[in-house]
Enzyme design. Structure first.
Site, PDB file in Angstrom:
ATOM      1  N   GLU A 119     -13.410 -14.576   5.036  1.00  0.00           N
ATOM      2  CA  GLU A 119     -13.162 -13.197   4.608  1.00  0.00           C
ATOM      3  C   GLU A 119     -13.248 -13.073   3.089  1.00  0.00           C
ATOM      4  O   GLU A 119     -13.730 -12.068   2.557  1.00  0.00           O
ATOM      5  CB  GLU A 119     -11.787 -12.747   5.115  1.00  0.00           C
ATOM      6  N   GLU A 165      -8.870 -17.837  14.207  1.00  0.00           N
ATOM      7  CA  GLU A 165      -7.504 -17.303  14.323  1.00  0.00           C
ATOM      8  C   GLU A 165      -6.954 -17.277  15.754  1.00  0.00           C
ATOM      9  O   GLU A 165      -5.767 -17.541  15.970  1.00  0.00           O
ATOM     10  CB  GLU A 165      -7.442 -15.881  13.732  1.00  0.00           C
TER      11      GLU A 165
END
Length: 255
Positions: free
Chosen positions: A113, A133
């Site tokens: 990210e 995640e």
């Protein structure tokens, strides 16, 4: 001691993550350091480009340090951790200077990210990108499902976010997510940054604002920044300020 370092040489600023023992995973203090450095960079007219690098050859950044956020209550996790990271990464994406992420090794979760918030990315052949995640019971929280949806094909994003699959450097290049695959990723990034010294810093800044507006990267602020820059250069603006200072009615002539 800061775990995010800022240095500058010949117009090129380098931001370096320095937490190799934890694969350069972000801690709250690292987010604070990065935010502070970004303000310094944006205010320095000598800087024409920014490189984002990290220490070590095991990972560019493995995301967020689990030990840093695992103790948060649910409301704190969303309000403090996720929103803080989002705010800092958004600040990076909206920096007025061109940015280059140097992925000398793996970029996972928040590390991916972070790279996505830069203008372009250079990757080493052995590096991979991933959104792991769901394997630890959470979801991407720092724009992994939002900004990345503009930069990666939807099927590839689903592979990573839903199934946790890694994407190698060659495939990331085929998507256009990275600009180059290079054995010396940092050297390649230096070459790209050096070319910016041949361009107009103001033109580059405005071009970045225009692109950000087009892809809805804080479009409202980008549009108002462009409009404000135009009006600030006008004779009408100068007359308006002068008339206010002199306490008289302005005489605008449309220039």
């Amino acid at each position: 001691m800061s775990a995010v370092h800022l240095s500058q040489a010949d117009g090129i600023a380098t931001l370096q993550l320095d937490n190799p023992a934890k694969l350069n995973a972000f801690t709250p203090s690292m987010l604070d350091d990065l935010a502070r450095h970004l303000e310094v960079i944006d205010a320095d007219p000598r800087i024409v480009a920014v490189k984002l690098t990290s220490v070590g050859d095991r990972a560019f950044c493995a995301g967020a340090d689990i030990a840093a956020w695992s103790g948060y209550a649910p409301d704190e996790f969303a309000r403090i951790w996720v929103r803080t990271g989002h705010r800092v990464f958004d600040r990076l994406a909206r920096l007025s200077k061109p940015t280059i992420a140097v992925l000398q090794a793996h970029a996972f979760g928040g590390g991916l990210e972070l790279a996505a918030a830069c203008d372009i990315r250079v990757i080493a052949p052995q590096a991979t990108i991933a959104l792991p995640e769901t394997h630890i019971g959470i979801v991407p929280g720092w724009s992994g499902t939002q900004r990345l949806s503009r930069l990666l094909p939807e099927p590839a994003l689903r592979e990573m976010a839903l199934f946790g699959r890694r994407i190698d450097a060659a495939r990331a290049f085929s998507f256009g997510f990275v600009a180059e695959v290079a054995d010396d990723a940092d050297g390649s990034a230096n070459g790209i940054a050096d070319k910016l010294k041949e361009t107009s810093p103001r033109a580059t800044e405005i071009a970045k604002y225009m692109i950000n507006a087009a892809v809805n990267e804080d479009a409202a602020a980008m549009i108002e920044a462009l409009g404000s820059g135009m009006i600030a250069a006008s004779a009408d603006r100068a007359e308006g300020v002068a008339s206010f200072t002199q306490k008289r009615k302005p005489k605008f002539d449309g220039r």
